[in-house]
Enzyme design. Structure first.
Site, PDB file in Angstrom:
ATOM      1  N   GLU A 258     -23.218  63.942   6.226  1.00 30.38           N
ATOM      2  CA  GLU A 258     -22.662  65.309   6.194  1.00 30.38           C
ATOM      3  C   GLU A 258     -23.322  66.012   5.018  1.00 30.38           C
ATOM      4  O   GLU A 258     -22.988  65.730   3.865  1.00 30.38           O
ATOM      5  CB  GLU A 258     -21.139  65.264   5.986  1.00 30.38           C
ATOM      6  CG  GLU A 258     -20.356  64.711   7.148  1.00 30.38           C
ATOM      7  CD  GLU A 258     -20.334  65.644   8.347  1.00 30.38           C
ATOM      8  OE1 GLU A 258     -20.810  66.796   8.241  1.00 30.38           O
ATOM      9  OE2 GLU A 258     -19.848  65.215   9.398  1.00 30.38           O
ATOM     10  N   CYS A 292     -19.536  73.128   1.338  1.00 29.58           N
ATOM     11  CA  CYS A 292     -20.691  72.972   2.248  1.00 29.58           C
ATOM     12  C   CYS A 292     -20.728  74.075   3.298  1.00 29.58           C
ATOM     13  O   CYS A 292     -21.794  74.470   3.753  1.00 29.58           O
ATOM     14  CB  CYS A 292     -20.634  71.601   2.905  1.00 29.58           C
ATOM     15  SG  CYS A 292     -19.093  71.298   3.767  1.00 29.58           S
TER      16      CYS A 292
HETATM   17  P1  NAD Z   1     -25.248  64.536  -4.245  1.00 29.29           P
HETATM   18  O1  NAD Z   1     -26.143  64.281  -3.087  1.00 29.29           O
HETATM   19  O2  NAD Z   1     -25.861  64.847  -5.556  1.00 29.29           O
HETATM   20  O3  NAD Z   1     -24.281  63.299  -4.519  1.00 29.29           O
HETATM   21  C1  NAD Z   1     -23.423  62.815  -3.527  1.00 29.29           C
HETATM   22  C2  NAD Z   1     -23.132  61.351  -3.764  1.00 29.29           C
HETATM   23  O4  NAD Z   1     -24.328  60.595  -3.581  1.00 29.29           O
HETATM   24  C3  NAD Z   1     -22.634  61.031  -5.170  1.00 29.29           C
HETATM   25  O5  NAD Z   1     -21.592  60.101  -5.062  1.00 29.29           O
HETATM   26  C4  NAD Z   1     -23.856  60.411  -5.828  1.00 29.29           C
HETATM   27  O6  NAD Z   1     -23.552  59.522  -6.871  1.00 29.29           O
HETATM   28  C5  NAD Z   1     -24.479  59.685  -4.663  1.00 29.29           C
HETATM   29  N1  NAD Z   1     -25.907  59.365  -4.806  1.00 29.29           N
HETATM   30  C6  NAD Z   1     -26.852  60.023  -5.522  1.00 29.29           C
HETATM   31  N2  NAD Z   1     -28.062  59.422  -5.366  1.00 29.29           N
HETATM   32  C7  NAD Z   1     -27.866  58.367  -4.537  1.00 29.29           C
HETATM   33  C8  NAD Z   1     -28.724  57.372  -3.983  1.00 29.29           C
HETATM   34  N3  NAD Z   1     -30.037  57.340  -4.256  1.00 29.29           N
HETATM   35  N4  NAD Z   1     -28.189  56.453  -3.143  1.00 29.29           N
HETATM   36  C9  NAD Z   1     -26.868  56.473  -2.840  1.00 29.29           C
HETATM   37  N5  NAD Z   1     -26.007  57.384  -3.343  1.00 29.29           N
HETATM   38  C10 NAD Z   1     -26.497  58.331  -4.177  1.00 29.29           C
HETATM   39  O7  NAD Z   1     -24.261  65.711  -3.791  1.00 29.29           O
HETATM   40  P2  NAD Z   1     -23.192  66.490  -4.659  1.00 29.29           P
HETATM   41  O8  NAD Z   1     -23.929  67.359  -5.620  1.00 29.29           O
HETATM   42  O9  NAD Z   1     -22.141  65.581  -5.153  1.00 29.29           O
HETATM   43  O10 NAD Z   1     -22.490  67.403  -3.535  1.00 29.29           O
HETATM   44  C11 NAD Z   1     -22.994  68.652  -3.165  1.00 29.29           C
HETATM   45  C12 NAD Z   1     -23.689  68.586  -1.829  1.00 29.29           C
HETATM   46  O11 NAD Z   1     -22.830  68.007  -0.853  1.00 29.29           O
HETATM   47  C13 NAD Z   1     -24.020  69.964  -1.302  1.00 29.29           C
HETATM   48  O12 NAD Z   1     -25.306  69.946  -0.748  1.00 29.29           O
HETATM   49  C14 NAD Z   1     -22.991  70.177  -0.211  1.00 29.29           C
HETATM   50  O13 NAD Z   1     -23.368  71.101   0.781  1.00 29.29           O
HETATM   51  C15 NAD Z   1     -22.823  68.810   0.321  1.00 29.29           C
HETATM   52  N6  NAD Z   1     -21.539  68.680   1.037  1.00 29.29           N
HETATM   53  C16 NAD Z   1     -21.553  68.577   2.408  1.00 29.29           C
HETATM   54  C17 NAD Z   1     -20.357  68.493   3.125  1.00 29.29           C
HETATM   55  C18 NAD Z   1     -20.354  68.357   4.622  1.00 29.29           C
HETATM   56  O14 NAD Z   1     -19.322  67.961   5.166  1.00 29.29           O
HETATM   57  N7  NAD Z   1     -21.434  68.653   5.314  1.00 29.29           N
HETATM   58  C19 NAD Z   1     -19.143  68.507   2.431  1.00 29.29           C
HETATM   59  C20 NAD Z   1     -19.159  68.617   1.040  1.00 29.29           C
HETATM   60  C21 NAD Z   1     -20.374  68.702   0.347  1.00 29.29           C
END
Ligand code: NAD
Length: 488
Positions: A258, A292
């Site tokens: 997502e 999002c």
């Molecule tokens: P992010 O991608 O920076 O981090 C998300 C998670 O991934 C965190 O827990 C982080 O520690 C983990 N992570 C980071 N690098 C990783 C790796 N290499 N391997 C595994 N895990 C890893 O996102 P964020 O800044 O926390 O959230 C914002 C983003 O999330 C925005 O782009 C937003 O649109 C999206 N989002 C999407 C939805 C949806 O339902 N489509 C909902 C909420 C947020």
């Protein structure tokens, strides 16, 4: 530093096998309150290899052991008990979580509570409805199809909806008999850690629901683990792609992604303008744009553009008065998640000033904490970064259009495909637009929302797979076909 009831210091451990335990890794990091950048905690563990191995072992033991013997009704009872426990416990937990997420506690009693409670009640009713399929022996073999759980699943969550995300992933996973390890965002682990103990109290056996903390490196250990059978990820596109690669390189675990959005809202001249204004303004300001499905691109038909834009501007300007202390129950809008995100948004807005006309906001709000003014740009250049990329802040862009064909091209000219909204009183046009818009969800006379009963997820690079409703259950199970030779 305290919150209404819960002491953050209680949540500086991992939740493994039904209890809070110290991490084996001695590495830690600190967390700040984005309203004033004061330190909330300086000892959040960074779970490492040994911790992840322990979590996976406990999870496997629970999956093959006590949890596998739970009847569907026993699973339902656990869900209902958890929902009942949350009646009392959720608001203090969300208040605790707010200390680092900056999400206003004013959202807790209704919006967040309903979302989480309804999610549990909804999936509580699905535990005994994994009915499978049957095919007769017209070829000499009876075929029975079962929907079986995948095993150990992991949730890797973003910062912007930490506690709801726990439930929207754990509920369909556990309803179908899986077990789950949650890794919350390193920026917002407290609420997820605090709810973990309630799973235990509600009767889920130890190991069924666990929480480990840490940054991307901890998430990567889950994504590449050979015994984890699925990762349900919500976050950025960049991280989503890394997880997909890690899954492919390791054990081809199932992956649901997502990801981000740049959701268009299209306002036609016959729309109810008050309704369109309410949805589009809420759609960019809720959680200070860190959503999002934020309605970050607004297209308005030329014939009504002046009127619409004038009122939109007035409301965006006025919204600055809604910014305040997220721990104050009367405050509607909080800060950005942290200083880094504030700086990122400020830089994008600064560059945006050369790519579009800035008409509202554009600056940090105040001199304390991570607050950004509600910001509006008009008429961006076609390749403007503010128009093309997800900003994840209270920044919207309005562009005008003349015809339906023109606006469809504009709205679809993007790699994002999460949500869109169409505002019109013409039902034929609304349905035509809903078919043509390349997004996983289309709102008609609404935008920036989800329904628990219906699939939610992105087209194009906004994601893979769907959450919510029955669709989420399908992605936590796999069909197994049993073939019975009737001639034997
Ligand atoms: P992010 O991608 O920076 O981090 C998300 C998670 O991934 C965190 O827990 C982080 O520690 C983990 N992570 C980071 N690098 C990783 C790796 N290499 N391997 C595994 N895990 C890893 O996102 P964020 O800044 O926390 O959230 C914002 C983003 O999330 C925005 O782009 C937003 O649109 C999206 N989002 C999407 C939805 C949806 O339902 N489509 C909902 C909420 C947020």
């Amino acid at each position: 530093m305290g919150s209404a009831g819960l002491d953050p210091q209680l949540y500086t451990k991992l939740f493994l096998n039904g209890q809070y335990v110290a991490s084996k890794s001695k590495e830690t990091y600190s967390l700040r309150n984005p309203k004033d950048n004061t330190v909330v905690l300086d000892n959040i563990p960074i779970a490492g290899h040994e911790d992840v191995e322990a979590a996976v072992k406990y999870a496997e033991d629970a999956f093959h052991g006590p949890w596998s013997r739970f009847t569907a009704m026993q699973r339902t009872e656990c869900f209902l008990k958890l929902a009942a426990l949350l009646e009392e416990e959720l608001t203090p937990i969300l208040t605790l979580d707010s200390l680092t997420s900056g999400i206003p506690v004013s959202l807790a009693p209704v919006r967040e509570r309903n979302y989480i409670r309804n999610c549990l009640l909804y999936y509580a009713g699905w535990t005994d409805k994994q009915k499978g399929d049957y095919f007769p022996a017209d070829d000499g073999f009876v075929k029975i199809v079962r929907h079986e759980p995948l095993g150990v699943c992991a949730a890797i969550n973003p910062f912007n909806a930490p506690v709801p995300c726990v439930f929207l992933k754990a509920a369909p996973a556990l309803a179908t008999g899986n077990v789950m390890i949650v890794k919350p965002s390193e920026k917002t682990p407290l609420g997820s850690l605090a709810v973990a103990a309630l799973f235990e109290k509600a009767g889920f056996p130890p190991g069924v629901f666990q929480v480990i903390t840490g940054p991307g490196s901890t998430g990567a250990l889950l994504a590449e683990h050979m015994k984890i059978r699925k990762v349900s990820f919500t976050g950025s596109i960049t991280t989503g792609k890394k997880i997909q690669v890690a899954a492919a390189r390791s054990n081809l675990k199932r992956v649901t992604l997502e990801l981000g959005g740049k959701s268009p809202a299209v306002i036609f001249e016959d729309a109810n303008l008050e309704n369109a204004l309410t949805w589009t303004i809420n759609g960019i300001l809720t959680r200070s744009g860190q959503l999002c499905v934020a309605a970050s691109r607004v297209y308005v038909q030329k014939s009504i553009a002046d009127r619409f834009i004038e009122e939109y501007k007035t409301r965006m300007k006025a919204a600055v008065n809604d910014l305040g202390d997220p721990q104050d129950p009367n405050v509607k809008l909080g800060p950005m998640i942290d200083q880094a995100q504030l700086e990122r948004v400020k830089e994008i807005v600064e560059r945006g000033k050369h790519e579009a006309e800035l008409v509202v906001g554009g600056n940090q709000y105040g001199d304390k904490g991570c607050y950004m003014e509600p910001t509006l740009f008009l008429n961006p250049k076609d390749d403007a970064e503010i128009y093309r990329n997800e900003i994840f802040g209270p920044v919207s862009i309005i562009k005008t259009f003349e015809t339906e064909e023109e606006v469809l091209k504009l709205a679809n000219d993007t790699e994002f495909g999460l949500m869109s909204g169409v505002f019109t009183r013409d039902i034929t046009r609304a349905l035509r637009m809903s078919s043509a818009l390349e997004t996983g969800v289309v709102g008609i006379n609404c935008v920036s929302l989800q329904s628990l009963q219906a699939p939610f997820g992105g087209k194009k690079q906004s994601g893979i797979g769907r959450e919510f409703g029955e669709y989420a259950l399908r992605l936590f199970t796999e069909p197994k076909t049993v073939i019975i030779n009737m001639a034997a």
